[in-house]
Design an enzyme around this catalytic site. Sequence first.
Site, PDB file in Angstrom:
ATOM      1  N   LYS A 170       0.840  -1.195   0.000  1.00 51.50           N
ATOM      2  CA  LYS A 170       0.000   0.000   0.000  1.00 51.50           C
ATOM      3  C   LYS A 170       0.878   1.249   0.000  1.00 51.50           C
ATOM      4  O   LYS A 170       2.057   1.174   0.348  1.00 51.50           O
ATOM      5  CB  LYS A 170      -0.897  -0.022   1.239  1.00 51.50           C
ATOM      6  CG  LYS A 170      -0.115  -0.076   2.539  1.00 51.50           C
ATOM      7  CD  LYS A 170      -1.003  -0.364   3.730  1.00 51.50           C
ATOM      8  CE  LYS A 170      -0.172  -0.320   5.006  1.00 51.50           C
ATOM      9  NZ  LYS A 170      -0.858  -0.884   6.151  1.00 51.50           N
ATOM     10  N   TYR A 220      13.765  32.401   4.430  1.00 49.33           N
ATOM     11  CA  TYR A 220      12.539  33.126   4.793  1.00 49.33           C
ATOM     12  C   TYR A 220      12.502  33.541   6.259  1.00 49.33           C
ATOM     13  O   TYR A 220      12.980  32.809   7.128  1.00 49.33           O
ATOM     14  CB  TYR A 220      11.317  32.233   4.540  1.00 49.33           C
ATOM     15  CG  TYR A 220      10.956  32.105   3.074  1.00 49.33           C
ATOM     16  CD1 TYR A 220      10.632  33.224   2.316  1.00 49.33           C
ATOM     17  CD2 TYR A 220      10.930  30.855   2.467  1.00 49.33           C
ATOM     18  CE1 TYR A 220      10.301  33.096   0.971  1.00 49.33           C
ATOM     19  CE2 TYR A 220      10.593  30.714   1.130  1.00 49.33           C
ATOM     20  CZ  TYR A 220      10.283  31.844   0.391  1.00 49.33           C
ATOM     21  OH  TYR A 220       9.954  31.712  -0.924  1.00 49.33           O
TER      22      TYR A 220
HETATM   23  C1  LIG Z   1      -0.204  -1.676   6.977  1.00 52.67           C
HETATM   24  C2  LIG Z   1      -0.789  -2.874   7.512  1.00 52.67           C
HETATM   25  C3  LIG Z   1       0.018  -3.965   7.897  1.00 52.67           C
HETATM   26  C4  LIG Z   1       1.532  -3.932   7.911  1.00 52.67           C
HETATM   27  O1  LIG Z   1       1.985  -3.306   9.079  1.00 52.67           O
HETATM   28  P1  LIG Z   1       3.531  -3.029   9.353  1.00 52.67           P
HETATM   29  O2  LIG Z   1       3.569  -2.423  10.687  1.00 52.67           O
HETATM   30  O3  LIG Z   1       3.995  -2.109   8.295  1.00 52.67           O
HETATM   31  O4  LIG Z   1       4.203  -4.348   9.264  1.00 52.67           O
HETATM   32  C5  LIG Z   1      -0.608  -5.142   8.275  1.00 52.67           C
HETATM   33  N1  LIG Z   1      -1.968  -5.217   8.292  1.00 52.67           N
HETATM   34  C6  LIG Z   1      -2.756  -4.190   7.954  1.00 52.67           C
HETATM   35  C7  LIG Z   1      -4.242  -4.351   8.014  1.00 52.67           C
HETATM   36  C8  LIG Z   1      -2.210  -2.976   7.576  1.00 52.67           C
HETATM   37  O5  LIG Z   1      -3.000  -1.942   7.254  1.00 52.67           O
END
Ligand SMILES: *Cc1c(COP(=O)(O)O)cnc(C)c1O
Length: 816
Positions: free
Chosen positions: A488, A711
């Site tokens: 993701k 700035y």
């Molecule tokens: C992002 C996510 C993970 C992975 O988590 P990490 O801490 O990056 O290993 C696992 N399960 C779900 C539902 C997530 O949204």
Amino acid sequence: MLTLEDLRKQVPNAQLLGESGLVPIAYLLTDTRKLLGGEGALFIALAGPRHNGHDYIETAYEKGVRQFIIARTPKKIHADAIYLLVDSPIAALQTLAKMHRAQFDLPVIAITGSNGKTIVKEWLSKLLSTEKVVAKNPKSYNSQIGVPLSIWEIKPKHEIGIFEAGISQVDEMSKLADIIQPTIGIFTNLGSAHDEGFQSRLQKLEEKLKLFIHCKSIIACADQPLVYEELTQKFDQSQLVLWSSKKGHAYQIDYEKTGKRTIIHVQAADEYFQFACSFTDHASLENITHAIVTALHVGISASHISQELLQLAPLSMRLSLKSGQKNNLLIDDTYNNDLAGLQIALNFLNQQSAHKSKTLILSDLLEAGMNPSELYQQVAEMIKASGVSKLFLVGQQITSYQHYFDEIPTQTFEHTEGILASGSLDTLQNEIILVKGARVFTFEKIIAYLQEKVHGTSLEINLNHLVHNLNFYKSKLKPSTKTMVMVKAHAYGSGSEQVANLLQNQRVDYLAVAYADEGIALRKAGIHLPIMVLNVDEATFDLLVKWELEPVIYSLKIFKSLAAHLKDSPLGIHLDLDTGMHRLGFEPAHIEELITLIHAHQHLNIKSIYTHLAGADEANLNDYSKEQLDLFEWMSRRILVELPYRPLLHALNSAGILRFPDKQYDMVRLGIGLYGLEVNGMAQQELLSISTLKTTISQIKYLKKGQSVGYSRKGMLHRDSVIATIAIGYADGFDRGFSNGKALVSLNGHLVPTVGNVCMDMTMIDITGISAKEGDEVIIFGPQNSLKALADAIDTIPYEILTGISERVKRIYFEE
Ligand SMILES: *Cc1c(COP(=O)(O)O)cnc(C)c1O
């Protein structure tokens, strides 16, 4: 030439099944993802911890392989194929390599030790190549499988061989010694690598030295006491060729450092030599000395060594993947160009996006000891097998063999300037282009021409490290546990298509994305793994079906609307149970109604049921996590008993994998750990950092005490200062919180602070006292200055910084 029948006679209990197809063995294959040779190919079904070659026998058959080494009878025996059934395919492979090696009477150098094996091998091969035709392992193929595959590459044309051997546990080395049958040994040094496989460092050393049992001479540095002691005890004085900084050994070495160069003084018994090289660090000098001493020992002339030494460059066997203009992808491999290197690059090309057509830009090859006609015939075969659909040949030699390539549309040029001036490069679009040239052809110019031109900030992703991290987490899993990888948010900022493609090649089981459009982009890039989508809404239901994406259903409402929308068409879905995260998901009170819905809509096929832990990365929340897991077990069981089939259960993210090894259920969901990060440092030692964010200095200013920078005049100078402006700002994802010294970035090995406020596209840093010039590289985070430290500086977590790196920062992928 050896056949399977020859091998059968040497392997106890071996049995041939079927009789057709028995031809001399020409190529060895252990991985069907790699390109396959034609006639004479032999597939060896090896069993790895997670994958078994026996599952790929049909794939290999479809790709044209007709000879197999197997440990169990395959489901289907093809009439036109032949199978050698053995107890251990890996032992059979080793025996085959041993038989092959025995056919050649040539000096063979074997290298072992803790560090530097590959570099010594590559550098030494450069020195030897001035006078001899050298056989060697490709890359660092030095394992129980890599060594036999490398030895197989010895051909009649070769005059000397150099092979490295690596071991990670006892009893491995004598097998490698039998295969390599070395006449000369090199011991590089003894360090801590692979200590865990041995009881003591002495045991590891003793095991390594087994490689040299039959060697006539052994080359080593006498200055490591343990090594020296063991060598003098185990071997006869006449076998040892030692070098040292002290007197009394075969070669006395003295380094004289002169700024950017080192002069190496070599005093042998009755001769004195002097060499220059462009390295000054200890490790490189040690490696180079091994190479020099060995080259002198086998009779290479000092003048040839001298010439080559000055040209030795730090080893860069990196292939890199870059985005080009016009939606092209570029594979940049402009370092060397020999047959083995070309094969590796073609494999890499073949593993990239399935949906783009493939173009190859290739220069003359520099392959010693082969007549050009034979060489280019072989090159043409390799290229045909690789699915390249367009070819550009550059160089006087390769173009004179153009006719070998006539099945593929080809354009030819005598020089690199010719292809650049021709305009043909402008016609390439939406393709994946492998640019492979020997150094003298300066194909960097072609890369520069084709590359996407954006500002000087880039995020480099090391694909080998990614695979290392994946394997680290896999090593924590039971063999039956499946792996879902979270890609993701563009794979946590690393670029989802490239990462997904690599994961697909690594055979992970599932991918997960946040939104349907991320999943669609993956499908368009040729990803066929199952994909779970975390957030869906009604607008995307049709797209899910069209692109075979599997939504997470987290509420009764969305279950009903999806079921109604789909009518009777089937779709795989996942159920998210809220056991305490309180974000999305079914609560215990929803379960009975959920079950009614499941019964009413059986076309919705439940692929998995999962929950997400709120505090997997914090030990003080262990009790809470355990309550969540208990509740998950109760809720999921309630659903499972209602189903005629068995969905996968999963709960653990990266931190959870390390903290709750007995709660893997059927699958885990790996996220941040793959990208080399860990929130609480449980595995930070073992993980490798995969990304480096780099930019460059645009301008340097010399300012006076009392002047201000940027700035709002926030950067008041309290001394005369040298200030550099770098090409990164908050629009690139360099948070404005890093203003006024909050962040340290790395410049030529020094950490330097920001000064003044971070601007949209630029930031100023204080480089007073550091030697630097405009155009120099500045590392925002990387292996040396960690992303974790940067995140801590502004009270956030690495996730936020990684995923915030903007799209305009170009991603460059490396494979070593
Ligand atoms: C992002 C996510 C993970 C992975 O988590 P990490 O801490 O990056 O290993 C696992 N399960 C779900 C539902 C997530 O949204």
